[in-house]
Design an enzyme around this catalytic site. Structure first.
Site, PDB file in Angstrom:
ATOM      1  N   ILE A  63      -9.315   8.592   7.907  1.00 53.25           N
ATOM      2  CA  ILE A  63     -10.632   9.169   7.624  1.00 53.25           C
ATOM      3  C   ILE A  63     -11.658   8.056   7.811  1.00 53.25           C
ATOM      4  CG2 ILE A  63     -12.070  10.291   5.853  1.00 53.25           C
ATOM      5  CD1 ILE A  63      -9.626  12.009   6.568  1.00 53.25           C
ATOM      6  N   TYR A  73       0.839  -1.203   0.000  1.00 55.18           N
ATOM      7  CA  TYR A  73       0.000   0.000   0.000  1.00 55.18           C
ATOM      8  C   TYR A  73       0.876   1.256   0.000  1.00 55.18           C
ATOM      9  CZ  TYR A  73      -3.523   3.384   1.566  1.00 55.18           C
ATOM     10  OH  TYR A  73      -4.351   4.477   1.667  1.00 55.18           O
TER      11      TYR A  73
HETATM   12  P1  NAP Z   1     -13.714   3.378   0.419  1.00 57.23           P
HETATM   13  O1  NAP Z   1     -14.860   3.925   1.184  1.00 57.23           O
HETATM   14  O2  NAP Z   1     -13.455   1.907   0.439  1.00 57.23           O
HETATM   15  O3  NAP Z   1     -13.811   3.906  -1.079  1.00 57.23           O
HETATM   16  C1  NAP Z   1     -13.008   3.395  -2.114  1.00 57.23           C
HETATM   17  C2  NAP Z   1     -13.870   3.273  -3.352  1.00 57.23           C
HETATM   18  O4  NAP Z   1     -13.090   2.781  -4.443  1.00 57.23           O
HETATM   19  C3  NAP Z   1     -15.018   2.271  -3.149  1.00 57.23           C
HETATM   20  O5  NAP Z   1     -16.200   2.851  -3.660  1.00 57.23           O
HETATM   21  C4  NAP Z   1     -14.577   1.061  -3.960  1.00 57.23           C
HETATM   22  O6  NAP Z   1     -15.652   0.318  -4.467  1.00 57.23           O
HETATM   23  C5  NAP Z   1     -13.817   1.747  -5.091  1.00 57.23           C
HETATM   24  N1  NAP Z   1     -12.913   0.825  -5.744  1.00 57.23           N
HETATM   25  C6  NAP Z   1     -12.015  -0.018  -5.170  1.00 57.23           C
HETATM   26  N2  NAP Z   1     -11.378  -0.720  -6.118  1.00 57.23           N
HETATM   27  C7  NAP Z   1     -11.876  -0.322  -7.308  1.00 57.23           C
HETATM   28  C8  NAP Z   1     -11.633  -0.695  -8.648  1.00 57.23           C
HETATM   29  N3  NAP Z   1     -10.731  -1.635  -8.967  1.00 57.23           N
HETATM   30  N4  NAP Z   1     -12.332  -0.082  -9.637  1.00 57.23           N
HETATM   31  C9  NAP Z   1     -13.259   0.848  -9.347  1.00 57.23           C
HETATM   32  N5  NAP Z   1     -13.536   1.245  -8.083  1.00 57.23           N
HETATM   33  C10 NAP Z   1     -12.856   0.655  -7.082  1.00 57.23           C
HETATM   34  O7  NAP Z   1     -12.342   4.048   0.914  1.00 57.23           O
HETATM   35  P2  NAP Z   1     -11.876   5.574   1.096  1.00 57.23           P
HETATM   36  O8  NAP Z   1     -11.310   5.654   2.454  1.00 57.23           O
HETATM   37  O9  NAP Z   1     -12.904   6.547   0.659  1.00 57.23           O
HETATM   38  O10 NAP Z   1     -10.646   5.573   0.082  1.00 57.23           O
HETATM   39  C11 NAP Z   1     -10.495   6.463  -0.990  1.00 57.23           C
HETATM   40  C12 NAP Z   1      -9.022   6.749  -1.241  1.00 57.23           C
HETATM   41  O11 NAP Z   1      -8.477   7.391  -0.086  1.00 57.23           O
HETATM   42  C13 NAP Z   1      -8.164   5.486  -1.472  1.00 57.23           C
HETATM   43  O12 NAP Z   1      -7.276   5.725  -2.536  1.00 57.23           O
HETATM   44  C14 NAP Z   1      -7.405   5.340  -0.175  1.00 57.23           C
HETATM   45  O13 NAP Z   1      -6.151   4.720  -0.344  1.00 57.23           O
HETATM   46  C15 NAP Z   1      -7.254   6.782   0.270  1.00 57.23           C
HETATM   47  N6  NAP Z   1      -7.023   6.945   1.721  1.00 57.23           N
HETATM   48  C16 NAP Z   1      -7.978   6.651   2.640  1.00 57.23           C
HETATM   49  C17 NAP Z   1      -7.719   6.847   3.998  1.00 57.23           C
HETATM   50  C18 NAP Z   1      -8.736   6.519   5.070  1.00 57.23           C
HETATM   51  O14 NAP Z   1      -8.388   6.564   6.266  1.00 57.23           O
HETATM   52  N7  NAP Z   1      -9.968   6.240   4.765  1.00 57.23           N
HETATM   53  C19 NAP Z   1      -6.493   7.336   4.398  1.00 57.23           C
HETATM   54  C20 NAP Z   1      -5.519   7.632   3.441  1.00 57.23           C
HETATM   55  C21 NAP Z   1      -5.800   7.445   2.099  1.00 57.23           C
HETATM   56  P3  NAP Z   1     -16.155  -0.998  -3.673  1.00 57.23           P
HETATM   57  O15 NAP Z   1     -16.451  -0.559  -2.261  1.00 57.23           O
HETATM   58  O16 NAP Z   1     -17.356  -1.391  -4.436  1.00 57.23           O
HETATM   59  O17 NAP Z   1     -15.029  -1.980  -3.744  1.00 57.23           O
END
Ligand code: NAP
Length: 258
Positions: A188, A155
């Site tokens: 988040i 990651y």
């Molecule tokens: P999330 O709620 O799981 O959202 C991620 C979204 O991406 C989901 O809707 C997921 O769909 C979709 N997705 C995953 N794989 C995919 C694919 N191959 N093709 C199309 N869509 C896909 O997570 P989030 O926290 O909002 O994450 C968003 C971004 O923020 C990510 O890049 C993550 O690394 C980054 N981030 C998050 C945090 C945190 O604490 N939350 C911290 C640092 C960085 P499904 O659910 O249907 O699989």
């Protein structure tokens, strides 16, 4: 003139959903892309109910053909593309390096890094055609400020590589009036845990005790997707017209502690 158009990947939940809603509130037409139909349809419905315009785009970001078709549909519907939010990503498997399999490594690289490449690769021709635009890559504190998350090697490598791509491409794309920046958030509250598998954490955890919770600015509480979406809205807008090739940490100071 037609309103500006944004593509948001991973728009079905968490940060992507909040970004899609925020951009629509700012008057942009939105392509909400994801690989789970029900989730992206719900984002589109919420935008339309609030009086905005959106289209649901079903695609896996790691599939070149599906991404090309999704962008084609978006441009066919709204006529142009101005803003790209490369957000979709997974945590994948977090495990000791000698326990992580090649298949697990490849899964994380394929979605987070190849998916980001394909999102940018597929949309840049449209941004050039529009005479410029803004790309916002959703990275993390992991790989940019923080290197202590247990077992998160794959990651972290993808998140560091995303920032390297942003800096490399800022120079290449500037001549086309395309800005590209990275948002590096800390913890988040979203549903990303559903896309996380942690193994043998005891073998990789760094035994430290944080003084007052992990997020200094909010008394230890994780951020909300809206905290990130507001910064995405800024980077999408002309208010950030002189900002390119830059990481913006949206972590309440968490990455400085860790
Ligand atoms: P999330 O709620 O799981 O959202 C991620 C979204 O991406 C989901 O809707 C997921 O769909 C979709 N997705 C995953 N794989 C995919 C694919 N191959 N093709 C199309 N869509 C896909 O997570 P989030 O926290 O909002 O994450 C968003 C971004 O923020 C990510 O890049 C993550 O690394 C980054 N981030 C998050 C945090 C945190 O604490 N939350 C911290 C640092 C960085 P499904 O659910 O249907 O699989």
């Amino acid at each position: 003139m037609r309103s500006a158009v944004a593509l948001v990947t991973g728009a079905g939940s968490g940060i992507g959903r909040a970004a899609a809603l925020a951009l629509a509130r700012d008057g942009l037409s939105v392509g909400a892309l994801g690989h789970t139909r029900g989730e992206i349809s719900s984002t589109v419905e919420e935008i339309e109910n609030a009086g905005g315009e959106a289209v649901a785009l079903l695609a896996d970001i790691s599939d070149e053909r599906q991404m090309a078709e999704a962008v084609r549909r978006l441009v066919a519907r709204f006529g142009r593309l101005d803003v790209v939010v490369a957000n979709a990503g997974i945590n994948g498997v977090w495990a000791p390096i000698d326990d992580l399999t090649l298949a697990e490594w490849n899964d994380t690289i394929s979605v987070n890094l190849t998916g980001t490449f394909l999102t940018i690769r597929t949309t840049v021709p449209e941004l050039k055609r529009a005479g410029g635009g803004s790309i916002i890559v959703i990275s993390s504190i992991n790989g940019t400020r923080t290197f202590t998350t247990p077992g998160a090697t794959a990651y972290t490598a993808t998140k560091a590589a995303q920032l390297a791509m942003v800096q490399q491409l800022a120079l290449e794309l500037a001549r086309h009036h395309i800005r590209i920046n990275a948002v590096c958030q800390g913890e988040i509250e979203t549903s990303i845990d559903a896309n996380t598998r942690l193994r043998k954490e005891k073998e990789t955890a760094i035994p430290v005790v944080w003084p007052e919770g992990q997020v200094p600015i909010s008394g230890g509480r994780p951020g909300r997707s809206e905290d990130v979406a507001d910064v995405i809205g800024f980077l999408a807008s002309d208010r950030s017209r002189h900002v390119t090739g830059s990481p913006i940490w949206v972590d309440g100071g968490q990455g400085l502690l860790r």
